[in-house]
Motif scaffolding. Structure first.
Motif, PDB file in Angstrom:
ATOM      1  N   LEU A   5       3.133   6.119  -5.664  1.00  0.00           N
ATOM      2  CA  LEU A   5       2.768   6.142  -7.136  1.00  0.00           C
ATOM      3  C   LEU A   5       1.582   7.301  -7.274  1.00  0.00           C
ATOM      4  CD1 LEU A   5       3.120   2.574  -8.440  1.00  0.00           C
ATOM      5  CD2 LEU A   5       4.463   4.436  -9.079  1.00  0.00           C
ATOM      6  N   LEU A   6       0.496   7.167  -6.454  1.00  0.00           N
ATOM      7  CA  LEU A   6      -0.704   7.993  -6.454  1.00  0.00           C
ATOM      8  C   LEU A   6      -0.319   9.455  -6.509  1.00  0.00           C
ATOM      9  CD1 LEU A   6      -3.540   5.964  -5.000  1.00  0.00           C
ATOM     10  CD2 LEU A   6      -3.058   6.322  -7.354  1.00  0.00           C
ATOM     11  N   ILE A   7       0.775   9.544  -5.577  1.00  0.00           N
ATOM     12  CA  ILE A   7       1.541  10.882  -5.310  1.00  0.00           C
ATOM     13  C   ILE A   7       2.141  11.453  -6.664  1.00  0.00           C
ATOM     14  CG2 ILE A   7       3.108  12.242  -4.069  1.00  0.00           C
ATOM     15  CD1 ILE A   7       2.559  10.600  -1.787  1.00  0.00           C
ATOM     16  N   LEU A   8       2.759  10.404  -7.272  1.00  0.00           N
ATOM     17  CA  LEU A   8       3.472  10.673  -8.283  1.00  0.00           C
ATOM     18  C   LEU A   8       2.354  11.050  -9.726  1.00  0.00           C
ATOM     19  CD1 LEU A   8       5.827  10.896 -10.537  1.00  0.00           C
ATOM     20  CD2 LEU A   8       5.601   8.604 -10.578  1.00  0.00           C
ATOM     21  N   TYR A   9       1.412  10.258  -9.537  1.00  0.00           N
ATOM     22  CA  TYR A   9       0.287  10.487 -10.554  1.00  0.00           C
ATOM     23  C   TYR A   9      -0.900  11.292 -10.133  1.00  0.00           C
ATOM     24  CZ  TYR A   9       2.223   5.874 -12.429  1.00  0.00           C
ATOM     25  OH  TYR A   9       2.878   5.092 -12.832  1.00  0.00           O
ATOM     26  N   ARG A  10      -0.656  12.391  -9.242  1.00  0.00           N
ATOM     27  CA  ARG A  10      -1.561  13.161  -8.509  1.00  0.00           C
ATOM     28  C   ARG A  10      -2.451  14.068  -9.648  1.00  0.00           C
ATOM     29  NH1 ARG A  10       3.229  14.966  -7.498  1.00  0.00           N
ATOM     30  NH2 ARG A  10       3.742  17.195  -7.892  1.00  0.00           N
ATOM     31  N   HIS A  11      -1.839  14.466 -10.731  1.00  0.00           N
ATOM     32  CA  HIS A  11      -2.560  15.291 -11.640  1.00  0.00           C
ATOM     33  C   HIS A  11      -3.481  14.342 -12.552  1.00  0.00           C
ATOM     34  CE1 HIS A  11      -0.047  18.626 -10.208  1.00  0.00           C
ATOM     35  NE2 HIS A  11       1.138  18.135 -10.685  1.00  0.00           N
ATOM     36  N   LEU A  67       0.704  -1.184   0.003  1.00  0.00           N
ATOM     37  CA  LEU A  67       0.002  -0.045   0.059  1.00  0.00           C
ATOM     38  C   LEU A  67       0.763   1.169   0.065  1.00  0.00           C
ATOM     39  CD1 LEU A  67      -2.845  -0.903   2.466  1.00  0.00           C
ATOM     40  CD2 LEU A  67      -3.060  -0.596   0.093  1.00  0.00           C
ATOM     41  N   VAL A  68       2.004   1.402   0.678  1.00  0.00           N
ATOM     42  CA  VAL A  68       2.993   2.451   0.590  1.00  0.00           C
ATOM     43  C   VAL A  68       3.410   2.562  -0.705  1.00  0.00           C
ATOM     44  CG1 VAL A  68       5.180   3.021   1.500  1.00  0.00           C
ATOM     45  CG2 VAL A  68       3.577   2.289   3.132  1.00  0.00           C
ATOM     46  N   GLY A  69       3.783   1.600  -1.751  1.00  0.00           N
ATOM     47  CA  GLY A  69       4.317   1.738  -2.756  1.00  0.00           C
ATOM     48  C   GLY A  69       3.200   2.088  -3.853  1.00  0.00           C
ATOM     49  N   CYS A  70       1.843   1.772  -3.659  1.00  0.00           N
ATOM     50  CA  CYS A  70       0.718   2.333  -4.236  1.00  0.00           C
ATOM     51  C   CYS A  70       0.619   3.899  -3.975  1.00  0.00           C
ATOM     52  CB  CYS A  70      -0.520   1.646  -4.013  1.00  0.00           C
ATOM     53  SG  CYS A  70      -0.680  -0.142  -4.558  1.00  0.00           S
ATOM     54  N   LEU A  71       0.629   4.288  -2.579  1.00  0.00           N
ATOM     55  CA  LEU A  71       0.491   5.857  -2.372  1.00  0.00           C
ATOM     56  C   LEU A  71       1.443   6.481  -2.872  1.00  0.00           C
ATOM     57  CD1 LEU A  71      -0.691   5.263   1.523  1.00  0.00           C
ATOM     58  CD2 LEU A  71      -1.948   6.289  -0.504  1.00  0.00           C
ATOM     59  N   ALA A  85       3.749  -1.994 -15.599  1.00  0.00           N
ATOM     60  CA  ALA A  85       4.304  -0.774 -16.392  1.00  0.00           C
ATOM     61  C   ALA A  85       3.985   0.348 -15.398  1.00  0.00           C
ATOM     62  CB  ALA A  85       3.343  -0.672 -17.845  1.00  0.00           C
ATOM     63  N   ALA A  86       2.792   0.452 -14.669  1.00  0.00           N
ATOM     64  CA  ALA A  86       2.532   1.358 -13.802  1.00  0.00           C
ATOM     65  C   ALA A  86       3.730   1.287 -12.625  1.00  0.00           C
ATOM     66  CB  ALA A  86       1.242   1.214 -12.854  1.00  0.00           C
ATOM     67  N   PHE A  87       4.140   0.222 -11.855  1.00  0.00           N
ATOM     68  CA  PHE A  87       5.147   0.306 -10.984  1.00  0.00           C
ATOM     69  C   PHE A  87       6.514   0.569 -11.570  1.00  0.00           C
ATOM     70  CE2 PHE A  87       1.855  -1.274  -8.288  1.00  0.00           C
ATOM     71  CZ  PHE A  87       2.279  -1.082  -7.166  1.00  0.00           C
ATOM     72  N   SER A  88       6.710   0.520 -12.912  1.00  0.00           N
ATOM     73  CA  SER A  88       8.021   0.823 -13.400  1.00  0.00           C
ATOM     74  C   SER A  88       8.384   2.305 -13.189  1.00  0.00           C
ATOM     75  CB  SER A  88       8.234   0.609 -14.932  1.00  0.00           C
ATOM     76  OG  SER A  88       7.170   1.402 -15.355  1.00  0.00           O
ATOM     77  N   HIS A  89       7.292   3.060 -13.021  1.00  0.00           N
ATOM     78  CA  HIS A  89       7.561   4.519 -12.467  1.00  0.00           C
ATOM     79  C   HIS A  89       7.960   4.949 -11.002  1.00  0.00           C
ATOM     80  CE1 HIS A  89       6.680   5.625 -16.499  1.00  0.00           C
ATOM     81  NE2 HIS A  89       5.394   5.161 -16.507  1.00  0.00           N
ATOM     82  N   LEU A  90       8.073   3.829 -10.110  1.00  0.00           N
ATOM     83  CA  LEU A  90       8.335   4.017  -8.684  1.00  0.00           C
ATOM     84  C   LEU A  90       9.655   4.319  -8.544  1.00  0.00           C
ATOM     85  CD1 LEU A  90       6.609   3.958  -6.162  1.00  0.00           C
ATOM     86  CD2 LEU A  90       7.748   1.273  -5.913  1.00  0.00           C
ATOM     87  N   PRO A  91      10.193   5.437  -7.969  1.00  0.00           N
ATOM     88  CA  PRO A  91      11.635   5.947  -7.896  1.00  0.00           C
ATOM     89  C   PRO A  91      12.429   4.787  -7.338  1.00  0.00           C
ATOM     90  CG  PRO A  91       9.865   7.632  -7.242  1.00  0.00           C
ATOM     91  CD  PRO A  91       9.179   6.407  -7.494  1.00  0.00           C
ATOM     92  N   TYR A  92      13.594   4.626  -8.163  1.00  0.00           N
ATOM     93  CA  TYR A  92      14.573   3.906  -7.504  1.00  0.00           C
ATOM     94  C   TYR A  92      14.497   2.268  -7.784  1.00  0.00           C
ATOM     95  CZ  TYR A  92      16.021   8.228  -5.720  1.00  0.00           C
ATOM     96  OH  TYR A  92      16.535   9.578  -5.650  1.00  0.00           O
ATOM     97  N   GLY A 151      11.331   0.557  -8.448  1.00  0.00           N
ATOM     98  CA  GLY A 151      10.387   0.068  -9.875  1.00  0.00           C
ATOM     99  C   GLY A 151       9.992  -1.208  -9.766  1.00  0.00           C
ATOM    100  N   ASP A 152      10.285  -1.941 -10.977  1.00  0.00           N
ATOM    101  CA  ASP A 152       9.950  -3.330 -11.224  1.00  0.00           C
ATOM    102  C   ASP A 152      10.263  -4.320 -10.361  1.00  0.00           C
ATOM    103  OD1 ASP A 152       8.890  -2.673 -13.854  1.00  0.00           O
ATOM    104  OD2 ASP A 152      11.078  -3.360 -14.658  1.00  0.00           O
ATOM    105  N   ALA A 153      11.571  -4.063  -9.490  1.00  0.00           N
ATOM    106  CA  ALA A 153      11.906  -5.166  -8.351  1.00  0.00           C
ATOM    107  C   ALA A 153      10.928  -4.790  -7.269  1.00  0.00           C
ATOM    108  CB  ALA A 153      13.336  -4.636  -7.941  1.00  0.00           C
ATOM    109  N   PHE A 154      10.359  -3.721  -6.764  1.00  0.00           N
ATOM    110  CA  PHE A 154       9.473  -3.638  -5.674  1.00  0.00           C
ATOM    111  C   PHE A 154       8.071  -4.513  -6.024  1.00  0.00           C
ATOM    112  CE2 PHE A 154       5.692  -1.823  -3.744  1.00  0.00           C
ATOM    113  CZ  PHE A 154       6.052  -1.796  -2.574  1.00  0.00           C
ATOM    114  N   LEU A 155       7.665  -4.125  -7.156  1.00  0.00           N
ATOM    115  CA  LEU A 155       6.406  -5.155  -7.776  1.00  0.00           C
ATOM    116  C   LEU A 155       6.726  -6.678  -7.740  1.00  0.00           C
ATOM    117  CD1 LEU A 155       3.403  -5.229  -8.627  1.00  0.00           C
ATOM    118  CD2 LEU A 155       4.435  -4.862 -11.010  1.00  0.00           C
ATOM    119  N   THR A 156       7.952  -6.929  -8.063  1.00  0.00           N
ATOM    120  CA  THR A 156       8.104  -8.438  -8.198  1.00  0.00           C
ATOM    121  C   THR A 156       8.419  -9.081  -6.875  1.00  0.00           C
ATOM    122  OG1 THR A 156       9.172  -8.154 -10.454  1.00  0.00           O
ATOM    123  CG2 THR A 156      10.054  -9.931  -9.143  1.00  0.00           C
ATOM    124  N   VAL A 157       9.034  -8.565  -6.242  1.00  0.00           N
ATOM    125  CA  VAL A 157       9.051  -8.915  -4.509  1.00  0.00           C
ATOM    126  C   VAL A 157       7.893  -8.931  -3.927  1.00  0.00           C
ATOM    127  CG1 VAL A 157      10.120  -8.415  -2.323  1.00  0.00           C
ATOM    128  CG2 VAL A 157      11.509  -8.083  -4.255  1.00  0.00           C
TER     129      VAL A 157
END
Length: 431
Positions: free
Chosen positions: A220-226, A214-218, A336-343, A345-351
């Protein structure tokens, strides 16, 4: 595949979709909106006696249910729903969770009043016992138990193992065979310890994994706030496509949105399938209302919170970076969405996916074990566990689309007898 798709299109046509939504709405009204007691139910889940060698504490029963439901349905399932049913599928998935809380309450209530106590003092229950002891139909009970056993090998094994191997292959280049073997060994080490080991592990790991995701999703939503408001409007418009489209085209869009939204909502929260009642029946709680409320919160955490967050992240990214989703496979929209998570990215979603999948493998192993015990007695449990571990490896290497179609078929077959029991015994359920 063609045959499976045709069968699922028939089973998941409007009759079953309306039956599910109708059941959710009926029990919401009949039980005077049990959702209003959500926060009280959450408090109840945190108190009670501890887990024993044979039975679970209320929180352990909830954690085992969440372990089985929180998994690829929240990550890959939501992605598949959006790809096949459009952004509107998120709304129907979310609505299934809101209303499905009442159905989950009813399932668990019936399971506790019709459960049995074994010679060694363990409680066993679930829809198969409700069908046998409540409806006095042992054949329907056996049919449900057989479907639950098949679901353990399908929903519990193959979807989880397949999603993990796909993610680890793309992110880390690991061999599916190697990943399948590791998953099988880790799962075997836990499930051989019995219900106490399963409950203890779920209590410790499920809340932590869920919080981190949920922290990861939050973030990303801050990044996608607009894009967030636009995404919500798009989801709502697409959910009722007949407003924008006319005739048969409108019906086709709405049907797809309903089909995949409700099917994936049912896959992830299992309200209407009845499997959560299997864990609820193993609780030490004597009052069926208490455990029913506690188990009801699993649907809230799973679908109302987790699936909604994933869905918003996916749809926001479709607006934020359309090129990343243009050629993405139906199961890759979340990646594709989680690839934009800073630093990370893909590793966070995979784990996250791997962690959820392991807990789901463990949670579903318990559901399948109780189904095997119902069908063939305790002597069958050892054979079942061996087959379950082997199926984890096989699930890691078979085609993904086939896995999802089989899952939809099994879910529909389990839902029908469970919903029948709910409607026939509805007067026994007290709020």
């Amino acid at each position: 595949m063609t045959l499976l798709e045709r069968i699922n299109d028939y089973l998941w046509g409007f009759p079953l979709l309306i039956l599910l939504l109708g059941t959710h709405i009926y029990f919401t009204l009949r039980l005077h909106f049990p959702q209003r007691n959500l926060f009280r139910a959450i408090r109840l889940s945190l108190v009670g006696d501890g887990t024993t060698e044979r039975n679970l504490s209320p929180f352990a029963a909830l954690s085992t249910t969440l372990a089985a439901t929180l998994g690829t349905g929240n990550i890959i399932g939501v992605s598949t729903a959006v790809a096949l049913g459009g952004p509107g599928a998120i709304f129907w998935c979310w609505l299934t969770g809101i209303l499905g809380m009442a159905t989950a309450y009813g399932e668990c209530y019936l399971s506790l009043i019709h459960r049995q106590k074994t010679a060694d003092g363990a409680y066993v229950g679930g829809p198969m016992y409700v069908l046998k002891n409540g409806l006095h139909n042992k054949y329907l009970g056996s049919f449900y138990a057989f479907c639950a056993l098949a679901a353990a090998f399908g929903v519990g094994c193959t979807t989880q193992a397949n999603s993990v191997t796909r993610a680890t292959s793309l992110s880390f280049g690991l061999s599916p065979h190697l990943v399948g073997i590791v998953l099988a060994v880790v799962t075997a080490a836990v499930i051989l310890g019995g219900v106490k080991t399963i409950g203890a592990l779920c209590e410790r790991t499920v809340p932590a994994i869920s919080f981190l995701y949920l922290v990861g999703c939050l973030l990303l939503l801050i990044l996608y706030r607009h894009q967030l408001i636009t995404a919500i409007v798009w989801i709502m418009k697409d959910a009722f496509s007949f407003v924008s489209f006319g005739g048969g085209v409108a019906g086709a869009f709405l049907t797809q949105s309903l089909r995949y939204g409700i099917a994936r909502g049912l896959f992830t929260n299992e309200a209407g399938i009845g499997t959560s009642a299997i864990a609820a029946a193993a609780s030490r709680t004597e009052d069926p209302r208490v455990q029913a409320y506690v188990s009801m919160t699993a649907v809230f955490w799973d679908t109302v919170v987790m699936c909604l967050m994933t869905g918003l992240v996916v749809v926001c990214n479709m607006l934020y970076d359309p090129t990343s989703t243009a050629d993405a496979a139906e199961t890759d929209l979340t990646a594709a969405a989680f690839s934009h998570l800073p630093y990370v990215g893909d590793a966070f979603l995979t784990v996250s996916l791997c962690a959820f999948a392991v807990t789901t493998l463990i949670g579903w192993s318990y559901f399948g074990e109780k189904a095997a015990e119902y069908l063939a007695g305790q002597k069958s449990i050892s054979v079942y566990k061996l087959c379950y571990v082997l199926m984890i490896y096989l699930g890691a290497i078979i085609p993904m689309r086939l896995v999802w179609e089989c899952t939809d078929l099994i879910n529909a077959l389990m839902a029908l007898p469970n919903l029948l029991a709910l409607w026939v015994l509805r007067k026994e359920i007290k709020s």
